[in-house]
Design a protein around this motif. Structure first.
Motif, PDB file in Angstrom:
ATOM      1  N   CYS A 256       0.869  -1.178   0.000  1.00 50.48           N
ATOM      2  CA  CYS A 256       0.000   0.000   0.000  1.00 50.48           C
ATOM      3  C   CYS A 256       0.907   1.230   0.000  1.00 50.48           C
ATOM      4  O   CYS A 256       1.520   1.564   1.016  1.00 50.48           O
ATOM      5  CB  CYS A 256      -0.900  -0.014   1.239  1.00 50.48           C
ATOM      6  SG  CYS A 256      -1.977   1.418   1.361  1.00 50.48           S
TER       7      CYS A 256
ATOM      8  N   GLU B 230      -7.007   5.505   6.174  1.00 49.23           N
ATOM      9  CA  GLU B 230      -8.260   4.848   5.764  1.00 49.23           C
ATOM     10  C   GLU B 230      -8.430   4.895   4.249  1.00 49.23           C
ATOM     11  O   GLU B 230      -8.799   3.899   3.614  1.00 49.23           O
ATOM     12  CB  GLU B 230      -9.453   5.519   6.443  1.00 49.23           C
ATOM     13  CG  GLU B 230      -9.613   5.153   7.906  1.00 49.23           C
ATOM     14  CD  GLU B 230     -10.849   5.790   8.512  1.00 49.23           C
ATOM     15  OE1 GLU B 230     -11.249   6.881   8.042  1.00 49.23           O
ATOM     16  OE2 GLU B 230     -11.395   5.204   9.462  1.00 49.23           O
ATOM     17  N   GLN B 231      -8.179   6.047   3.671  1.00 48.22           N
ATOM     18  CA  GLN B 231      -8.317   6.203   2.223  1.00 48.22           C
ATOM     19  C   GLN B 231      -7.320   5.303   1.482  1.00 48.22           C
ATOM     20  O   GLN B 231      -7.653   4.678   0.466  1.00 48.22           O
ATOM     21  CB  GLN B 231      -8.077   7.666   1.840  1.00 48.22           C
ATOM     22  CG  GLN B 231      -8.204   7.939   0.343  1.00 48.22           C
ATOM     23  CD  GLN B 231      -7.914   9.393   0.020  1.00 48.22           C
ATOM     24  OE1 GLN B 231      -7.503  10.175   0.875  1.00 48.22           O
ATOM     25  NE2 GLN B 231      -8.133   9.766  -1.226  1.00 48.22           N
ATOM     26  N   SER B 232      -6.100   5.203   2.014  1.00 48.36           N
ATOM     27  CA  SER B 232      -5.050   4.437   1.337  1.00 48.36           C
ATOM     28  C   SER B 232      -5.295   2.935   1.386  1.00 48.36           C
ATOM     29  O   SER B 232      -5.014   2.218   0.420  1.00 48.36           O
ATOM     30  CB  SER B 232      -3.689   4.759   1.971  1.00 48.36           C
ATOM     31  OG  SER B 232      -3.382   6.133   1.849  1.00 48.36           O
TER      32      SER B 232
ATOM     33  N   SER C 105      -8.227   1.358   1.925  1.00 42.60           N
ATOM     34  CA  SER C 105      -9.619   0.960   1.691  1.00 42.60           C
ATOM     35  C   SER C 105      -9.762  -0.145   0.647  1.00 42.60           C
ATOM     36  O   SER C 105     -10.606  -1.036   0.775  1.00 42.60           O
ATOM     37  CB  SER C 105     -10.456   2.173   1.284  1.00 42.60           C
ATOM     38  OG  SER C 105      -9.957   2.761   0.093  1.00 42.60           O
ATOM     39  N   CYS C 106      -8.926  -0.129  -0.389  1.00 42.19           N
ATOM     40  CA  CYS C 106      -9.058  -1.128  -1.448  1.00 42.19           C
ATOM     41  C   CYS C 106      -8.480  -2.489  -1.057  1.00 42.19           C
ATOM     42  O   CYS C 106      -8.605  -3.463  -1.815  1.00 42.19           O
ATOM     43  CB  CYS C 106      -8.413  -0.629  -2.739  1.00 42.19           C
ATOM     44  SG  CYS C 106      -6.662  -0.288  -2.605  1.00 42.19           S
ATOM     45  N   TYR C 107      -7.849  -2.574   0.133  1.00 40.10           N
ATOM     46  CA  TYR C 107      -7.259  -3.838   0.579  1.00 40.10           C
ATOM     47  C   TYR C 107      -8.049  -4.487   1.715  1.00 40.10           C
ATOM     48  O   TYR C 107      -7.661  -5.550   2.203  1.00 40.10           O
ATOM     49  CB  TYR C 107      -5.823  -3.615   1.065  1.00 40.10           C
ATOM     50  CG  TYR C 107      -4.893  -3.064   0.009  1.00 40.10           C
ATOM     51  CD1 TYR C 107      -4.297  -3.896  -0.923  1.00 40.10           C
ATOM     52  CD2 TYR C 107      -4.620  -1.703  -0.051  1.00 40.10           C
ATOM     53  CE1 TYR C 107      -3.438  -3.400  -1.892  1.00 40.10           C
ATOM     54  CE2 TYR C 107      -3.763  -1.184  -1.012  1.00 40.10           C
ATOM     55  CZ  TYR C 107      -3.186  -2.030  -1.929  1.00 40.10           C
ATOM     56  OH  TYR C 107      -2.344  -1.534  -2.885  1.00 40.10           O
TER      57      TYR C 107
ATOM     58  N   GLN D 271      -8.333  -8.355   2.767  1.00 41.81           N
ATOM     59  CA  GLN D 271      -7.344  -9.136   2.023  1.00 41.81           C
ATOM     60  C   GLN D 271      -6.071  -9.416   2.815  1.00 41.81           C
ATOM     61  O   GLN D 271      -5.203 -10.144   2.352  1.00 41.81           O
ATOM     62  CB  GLN D 271      -6.959  -8.394   0.735  1.00 41.81           C
ATOM     63  CG  GLN D 271      -8.117  -8.141  -0.215  1.00 41.81           C
ATOM     64  CD  GLN D 271      -7.658  -7.381  -1.458  1.00 41.81           C
ATOM     65  OE1 GLN D 271      -6.687  -7.753  -2.112  1.00 41.81           O
ATOM     66  NE2 GLN D 271      -8.365  -6.309  -1.778  1.00 41.81           N
TER      67      GLN D 271
END
Length: 228
Positions: free
Chosen positions: A126, A148-150, A152-154, A157
């Motif tokens: 990340c 949180e923004q960084s 969020s896509c993980y 996982q």
């Protein structure tokens, strides 16, 4: 008494200092390379020149051991050891520390240069290139929002988080707020353990701590709240 020099370019250096102070009784000289901030954006040749000059300076000031608190400086650890007359310690690759304790998926929070230097299975990177700048000036909630923004896509996982940067270590509590149910490893726990093992405490008394800038000027008063 042992004198330990610590090299970094931002306030993450004080997280390193706190860990080492708890590990060993020593005097500390912190060289804050604020005129080269952020070191992660320097070329390899520029980074080596900056680091060598600082290592030589701390050696001349009587440091027995020097800790490369910066992940950027640690990337050139082998080159620095070849020209240093005192023992050097680099910050660990936290992903390796994390993988020692878990076979699960690891989320490494780092800058882009760290990501390009390491490639391991079951590891996700990340990239937070702006974290060091935000950490210098932002309020805690802004840091939490950025994390949180960084990440969020993980979400869902990963099973543990590895922090590849001293400024991230300083705000480990913010990462815990965002990722409350996973273990978080930082890049300096291993360094503190190795120094504690080699240089056992011989006194209950605290030594002195000085802070100098990249030019060698004493700026202890400016940062006294961080180490008192």
């Amino acid at each position: 008494m042992l004198t330990i020099g610590i090299l970094d370019d931002g306030i993450g250096v004080f997280s390193t200092y706190d860990k080492l102070k708890q590990a060993v009784c020593a005097n500390f000289i912190i060289q804050l390379l604020d005129d080269s901030f952020p070191l992660s954006r320097a070329s390899a040749s520029a980074l080596f020149n900056i680091g060598k000059k600082a290592i030589d300076n701390l050696t001349d000031m009587g440091c027995d051991v020097i800790v490369l608190s910066s992940a950027a400086l640690s990337s050139l650890y082998k080159r620095f050891t070849s020209v240093s007359s005192v023992p050097l310690y680099s910050c660990d690759a936290p992903v390796m520390h994390a993988c020692t304790y878990t076979a699960s998926n690891v989320l490494v929070c780092c800058d882009g240069s760290y990501c390009r230097r390491h490639s391991l299975p079951n590891v996700m990177y990340c990239v937070m290139d702006n974290f060091s700048q935000i950490a210098e000036t932002a309020q805690e909630q802004q840091i939490v929002d950025y994390i949180e923004q960084s990440v969020s896509c993980y979400v869902g996982q990963f099973d543990c988080v590895a922090l590849a940067g001293s400024s991230m270590n300083t705000y480990k509590g913010c990462f815990r707020r965002v990722c409350p149910n996973v273990r978080i490893f930082d890049s300096l726990d291993g360094v503190a353990r190795r120094i504690r093992k080699k240089y056992k405490r011989t006194s209950a008394d605290d030594g002195f701590c000085r802070v100098i800038n990249g030019k060698g000027d004493d700026i202890s008063e400016k940062y006294r709240a961080f180490f008192e």
